[in-house]
Motif scaffolding. Structure first.
Motif, PDB file in Angstrom:
ATOM      1  N   ILE A 183       0.863  -1.178   0.000  1.00 56.90           N
ATOM      2  CA  ILE A 183       0.000   0.000   0.000  1.00 56.90           C
ATOM      3  C   ILE A 183       0.900   1.229   0.000  1.00 56.90           C
ATOM      4  O   ILE A 183       1.743   1.382   0.883  1.00 56.90           O
ATOM      5  CB  ILE A 183      -0.917   0.022   1.233  1.00 56.90           C
ATOM      6  N   THR A 184       0.746   2.083  -0.972  1.00 60.30           N
ATOM      7  CA  THR A 184       1.560   3.289  -1.062  1.00 60.30           C
ATOM      8  C   THR A 184       0.645   4.487  -1.279  1.00 60.30           C
ATOM      9  O   THR A 184      -0.134   4.504  -2.242  1.00 60.30           O
ATOM     10  CB  THR A 184       2.559   3.197  -2.225  1.00 60.30           C
ATOM     11  N   THR A 185       0.711   5.455  -0.373  1.00 55.18           N
ATOM     12  CA  THR A 185      -0.105   6.660  -0.519  1.00 55.18           C
ATOM     13  C   THR A 185       0.499   7.767   0.333  1.00 55.18           C
ATOM     14  O   THR A 185       1.080   7.491   1.389  1.00 55.18           O
ATOM     15  CB  THR A 185      -1.563   6.403  -0.089  1.00 55.18           C
ATOM     16  N   PRO A 186       0.410   9.005  -0.091  1.00 53.13           N
ATOM     17  CA  PRO A 186       0.877  10.108   0.766  1.00 53.13           C
ATOM     18  C   PRO A 186      -0.152  10.446   1.831  1.00 53.13           C
ATOM     19  O   PRO A 186      -1.354  10.296   1.616  1.00 53.13           O
ATOM     20  CB  PRO A 186       1.047  11.266  -0.230  1.00 53.13           C
ATOM     21  N   LEU A 187       0.317  10.871   3.005  1.00 56.55           N
ATOM     22  CA  LEU A 187      -0.565  11.339   4.081  1.00 56.55           C
ATOM     23  C   LEU A 187      -0.778  12.833   3.877  1.00 56.55           C
ATOM     24  O   LEU A 187       0.098  13.641   4.167  1.00 56.55           O
ATOM     25  CB  LEU A 187       0.069  11.047   5.443  1.00 56.55           C
ATOM     26  N   ALA A 194      -7.400  10.723   4.072  1.00 55.44           N
ATOM     27  CA  ALA A 194      -5.968  10.516   3.823  1.00 55.44           C
ATOM     28  C   ALA A 194      -5.117  10.939   5.005  1.00 55.44           C
ATOM     29  O   ALA A 194      -4.004  11.410   4.839  1.00 55.44           O
ATOM     30  CB  ALA A 194      -5.523  11.232   2.552  1.00 55.44           C
ATOM     31  N   CYS A 196      -4.649   8.576   7.317  1.00 57.18           N
ATOM     32  CA  CYS A 196      -4.101   7.254   7.630  1.00 57.18           C
ATOM     33  C   CYS A 196      -3.846   6.509   6.333  1.00 57.18           C
ATOM     34  O   CYS A 196      -4.628   6.621   5.383  1.00 57.18           O
ATOM     35  CB  CYS A 196      -5.076   6.441   8.481  1.00 57.18           C
ATOM     36  N   VAL A 197      -2.765   5.737   6.303  1.00 54.74           N
ATOM     37  CA  VAL A 197      -2.551   4.822   5.192  1.00 54.74           C
ATOM     38  C   VAL A 197      -3.388   3.567   5.391  1.00 54.74           C
ATOM     39  O   VAL A 197      -4.057   3.088   4.482  1.00 54.74           O
ATOM     40  CB  VAL A 197      -1.058   4.457   5.062  1.00 54.74           C
ATOM     41  N   LEU A 198      -3.380   3.038   6.618  1.00 59.00           N
ATOM     42  CA  LEU A 198      -4.116   1.816   6.927  1.00 59.00           C
ATOM     43  C   LEU A 198      -4.880   2.025   8.222  1.00 59.00           C
ATOM     44  O   LEU A 198      -4.297   2.403   9.235  1.00 59.00           O
ATOM     45  CB  LEU A 198      -3.154   0.626   7.057  1.00 59.00           C
ATOM     46  N   CYS A 211      -9.986   7.181  11.696  1.00 58.56           N
ATOM     47  CA  CYS A 211      -8.578   7.112  12.073  1.00 58.56           C
ATOM     48  C   CYS A 211      -8.310   8.129  13.170  1.00 58.56           C
ATOM     49  O   CYS A 211      -8.844   9.241  13.147  1.00 58.56           O
ATOM     50  CB  CYS A 211      -7.700   7.389  10.859  1.00 58.56           C
ATOM     51  N   VAL A 220       0.589   6.125   9.595  1.00 59.98           N
ATOM     52  CA  VAL A 220       0.720   5.069   8.592  1.00 59.98           C
ATOM     53  C   VAL A 220      -0.213   3.914   8.926  1.00 59.98           C
ATOM     54  O   VAL A 220      -0.941   3.416   8.076  1.00 59.98           O
ATOM     55  CB  VAL A 220       2.182   4.587   8.505  1.00 59.98           C
TER      56      VAL A 220
END
Length: 683
Positions: A183-187, A194, A196-198, A211, A220
Motif C-alpha cells: 500500500i503506497t499513498t501520501p498522508l 488521507a 491514515c494509510v491503513l 482514524c 501510517v
C-alpha cells in the motif's frame, strides 16, 4: 443459509457483464451479392418480430434510395407436440431493439459494444464503470499457481471450512500461493481523508470508526480495539435488536430460544461466534490484586434450527466448547468443559459482575480478552532444508541521514522510537503494566541497550530513578563529575534527597602513573526542587551534597573511603585499605559508645574494647568484662588514673613492667611473677 451482499471498494470480480447499445457504426448489410456464376443477385433483407408482433425493422432504402419492405422471418428453436414451431428465447441482455438478435463482431470489446468471453468464460476486455458493482457468492480475483484465486471471499467449505465465509482472503487460498500486499499513498489530510494509510479497527460500528490521527498528525497504521457490546443480547429481561423478548433454556450443548429468532436477530449471528452466559463458576481474577472478572460459562455458535411445536415457534442453537474440533458443550477460562447446562453445575451462581439480569441471558459475538497486536515467531528445528536460523520480533529503524556530513544538523529532529501512554480518569488494576519482558528462563539477556551518547540517559523515569550511559573520565577536567545512575529520590518536607552513583575526576591522571585520577562515588544530594525526580546531576546548582561512599579515593588505590562533600572535595573520616582501618581526622566516641578491636582471624575469645564511660574517662576492658592492658613504648600525660589493687603476694602472676597501687604501697613487677613494693607516705 443467509445470502451476503458485499459492496467492494478495493477488489471486484466480474462473472458476466454484457452491454449492447444501438450505434450508427454497425456494419452495413450488402444489398446484393454475386452467385457462383458471377451474377449479381439482390439480397433478401429480413427482420424479426418484436413483442407486439410487429417487425423490428419494417423497411429500408435500396441502392437507388427507394424504400423497400423487409421480409419478416422468425427463427425457431423447436416444435411442440402438435408440430407447431417454438420461438427461440429473446436475449434479455440486449438493450437496443435495433440490434436485438444481432451482435456484429466489430462490436465485441469495443466502446458501446459488448464484452466478450473466451472459451474459459473469462472476459476478454477490461471493465470500467462509474457506478457501484455488487457481487454475491464466491468472489475471486486473479489466479495463483495453485489454480486458486489470489484474492477471494465467500470461499466454499471444501476449500477451508474453518474460515468465516465473509472473510476476505489475500493469498494462501492455495498452498504456496504468493500474494504480497503493498500500500503506497501520501498522508495529505486528517482522519479518513488521507490521514491514515491503513485504518484497522475492532468495533461494532459501521464504517465510521475514524482514524485517530490528530489535527497535525499523519498515521501510517491505525489499529484499535474497544470493549464493544455483543452483536446480539437475548433473554426474557432483554429487548433484542428486533424488539423481541426471548425466553432462554440452556442445554448441555445447546440454547433454545422462544419464539423463533426473527430475521433481523438471526442476521446478527455468525457461525462459530462466541456466546457468553450470565452464569459463572468461581472467579477468574479478584480485586484488589486484579480485576473482578467472573469465570463465565461460554461456548461457540454451531447450527441454527428453527421449528414449531405445541408451545409455539423456537430456534435451537447448537454449542461447541471448541470451535476448531467442534467438541460440543460449554467451557470456562480455566479449561473446564461440561455438557451440563450452565446454572446446573456444582458451584454455579448467577453472574452480577458483567450483567445484572434476573433470568437466563446470552450475549452473542464477544471476546473476553482483546489484543491490538499478537505477533509470533515460530522456529521449528525439525523443518527440513530451512536456512532460517534467526528472527526479529520487531525492528524499528530510525534514520537521521545528513547529506552535509556527520553532525552538521545535530538536534534538528526529535525522534521517539516507541511511546506507550495510558490516559483516562481511573487507576488500572494492580497487576497492570505498560510493558513486560518474559523470557521463561530461555534467554540470557532480557533488555539490551547500547549506542547511547556518553553521559546520556539509558533509562529515564519521573520516580527519581535514572541510568546513564558509561562515562569517560579522561575527557573531564579535574573536579568534574559524570553521572552513572540516580538510584532514587525521596521528598522530605519539600527537600528532595537523591541517591547518586557517579564518577569524579580527582587529579591529573599524568601525576598518578595512570591510576588514581578518578573515583567512584555513591552519595546523597539534596535540593528543594521536585524536578530532580526527572533526573539530576551531581553537584547541580543549589544542590547540597551529603554522605559519600567512595571507591578508589585519592591516595587509596583499591581502597574505600567514607566522608561527606562532593567529588574531589569530599572530607574523608575513614579509609579502608585491605584489612587496615585509618582515621585521617581522628575518631570520636560519644559517651556510652565503644570501639572494639577484633583479631584478624576471629579466633580470639576476648577482644579489647575502648569505652567512653563518662564525659572525662576512657575505659579499657575486654569483651568478657576483664581489664585490658595498654602496651606502648612511652606514655605521657598530666594525670594517670588506675583502679586500686593489691597483689595477692610477691609471687602473684605478673609481667615485668606491670604496676599497681593500693592505699599503702606502690607495687612494681620486676620480673615474671615477682613483685616489689615501696611504702606510701603523706606529704
Amino acid at each position: 443459509m443467509k445470502n451476503y451482499k458485499i459492496y467492494y471498494y478495493f477488489f471486484v470480480v466480474i462473472f458476466f457483464t454484457m452491454v449492447v447499445v444501438a450505434s450508427a457504426n454497425a456494419d452495413t448489410v450488402p444489398l446484393s451479392y454475386k452467385n457462383s456464376n458471377g451474377q449479381s443477385v439482390k439480397t433478401t433483407i429480413t427482420s424479426g418480430l418484436k413483442e407486439d408482433k410487429t417487425p423490428v425493422v419494417s423497411a429500408y432504402k435500396d441502392g437507388n434510395g427507394t424504400w423497400e419492405k423487409t421480409i419478416v422471418t422468425q427463427q425457431i428453436c423447436g416444435v411442440d407436440a402438435s408440430g407447431a414451431p417454438i420461438a427461440c428465447p429473446t436475449p434479455s441482455l440486449v438493450i437496443s431493439d435495433a440490434l436485438k438478435n444481432y451482435i456484429p463482431a466489430s462490436a465485441i470489446n469495443q466502446a458501446s459494444g459488448v464484452a466478450g468471453l473466451n472459451a474459459n468464460n473469462t472476459l476478454t476486455a477490461p471493465l470500467e464503470t462509474t457506478g457501484s458493482l455488487i457481487a454475491q457468492g464466491l468472489v475471486q480475483l486473479g489466479k495463483a499457481p495453485s489454480n486458486r484465486p489470489n484474492i477471494a471471499q465467500n470461499i466454499p467449505a471444501s476449500w477451508d471450512g474453518d474460515v468465516l465465509p465473509s472473510t476476505l482472503l489475500i493469498g494462501g487460498v492455495g498452498p504456496g500461493d504468493a500474494t504480497p500486499v503493498k500500500i503506497t499513498t501520501p498522508l495529505i489530510g486528517h482522519g479518513d481523508w488521507a490521514g491514515c494509510v491503513l485504518n484497522v479497527q475492532d468495533t461494532s460500528f459501521e464504517q465510521y470508526a475514524r482514524c485517530g490521527a490528530g489535527l497535525d498528525d499523519g498515521v501510517v497504521g491505525m489499529f484499535k480495539t474497544v470493549n464493544s457490546a455483543a452483536l446480539l443480547d437475548v433473554g426474557s429481561d432483554i429487548t433484542s435488536a428486533s424488539g423481541t423478548h426471548y425466553a432462554i433454556v440452556f442445554g448441555g450443548q445447546s440454547i433454545t430460544l422462544r419464539p423463533a429468532l426473527s430475521a433481523v436477530d438471526a442476521s446478527l449471528i455468525y457461525p462459530r461466534s462466541r456466546v457468553y452466559t450470565n452464569w459463572r463458576n468461581g472467579m477468574q481474577n479478584t480485586a484488589p490484586s486484579s480485576t473482578d472478572t467472573p469465570s463465565l460459562w461460554y461456548g461457540y455458535i454451531g447450527a441454527l434450527t428453527s421449528g414449531t411445536d405445541s408451545t409455539g415457534s423456537y430456534t435451537t442453537i447448537s454449542i461447541f466448547s471448541n470451535p476448531d474440533t467442534q467438541q460440543v458443550g460449554w467451557t470456562r477460562n480455566d479449561g473446564t468443559v461440561t455438557t451440563t447446562p450452565p446454572g446446573k453445575n456444582d458451584g454455579d451462581v448467577r453472574d452480577t459482575f458483567v450483567s445484572q439480569y434476573t433470568n437466563d441471558a446470552a450475549f452473542i459475538g464477544q471476546a473476553g480478552k482483546k489484543f491490538v497486536f499478537n505477533t509470533m515467531i515460530q522456529l521449528d528445528p525439525t523443518v527440513k532444508n530451512s536456512p532460517t536460523r534467526a528472527a526479529e520480533g520487531e525492528e524499528l529503524d530510525l534514520q537521521l541521514p545528513d547529506p552535509d556530513g556527520w553532525h552538521k544538523h545535530d538536534g534538528f529532529f526529535t525522534v521517539h522510537g516507541k511511546t506507550i501512554v495510558l490516559t483516562g480518569q481511573d487507576n488500572a488494576a494492580a497487576d497492570s503494566y505498560l510493558e513486560r519482558l518474559a523470557g521463561t528462563n530461555l534467554l540470557q539477556t532480557g533488555l539490551a541497550i547500547d549506542g547511547i551518547l556518553y553521559g546520556g540517559k539509558l533509562i529515564q523515569t519521573d520516580a527519581g530513578f535514572q541510568y546513564y550511559s558509561q562515562g569517560d573520565l579522561n575527557s573531564l577536567s579535574t573536579g568534574s563529575s559524570l553521572p552513572l545512575a540516580q538510584l532514587g529520590s525521596m521528598n522530605m518536607s519539600g527537600q528532595f534527597i537523591s541517591l547518586l552513583l557517579y564518577g569524579s575526576k580527582d587529579t591529573d591522571q599524568s601525576t598518578n602513573s595512570g591510576w588514581g585520577a578518578g573515583s567512584l562515588h555513591l552519595g546523597v544530594q539534596e535540593k528543594q526542587d521536585s524536578s530532580v525526580l526527572d533526573g539530576t546531576t551531581p553537584g547541580c546548582e543549589n544542590c547540597t551534597s551529603g554522605g559519600q561512599i567512595v571507591w578508589d579515593p585519592p591516595g587509596h588505590h583499591y581502597g574505600l573511603g567514607l566522608g561527606g562533600g562532593f567529588a574531589n572535595a569530599v572530607q574523608y573520616a575513614l579509609y579502608i585499605d585491605g584489612n587496615k582501618l585509618s582515621f585521617p581526622t581522628g575518631a570520636t566516641l560519644n559517651q556510652g559508645q565503644n570501639l572494639s578491636f577484633l583479631s584478624s582471624d576471629d579466633t580470639a575469645i576476648e577482644h579489647p574494647i575502648i569505652s567512653a564511660s563518662d564525659n572525662t574517662h576512657l575505659s579499657f576492658s575486654t569483651s568478657a568484662g576483664n581489664s585490658a592492658s595498654i602496651v606502648a613504648g612511652g606514655v605521657s600525660a598530666e594525670h594517670y588514673h588506675m583502679m586500686l589493687n593489691t597483689p595477692d603476694s610477691s609471687s602473684a602472676s605478673c609481667s615485668a613492667g606491670d604496676f599497681t597501687d593500693d592505699t599503702d604501697y606502690h607495687y612494681v613487677c620486676v620480673s615474671t611473677n615477682h613483685w616489689k613494693r615501696v611504702k606510701l607516705s603523706d606529704f
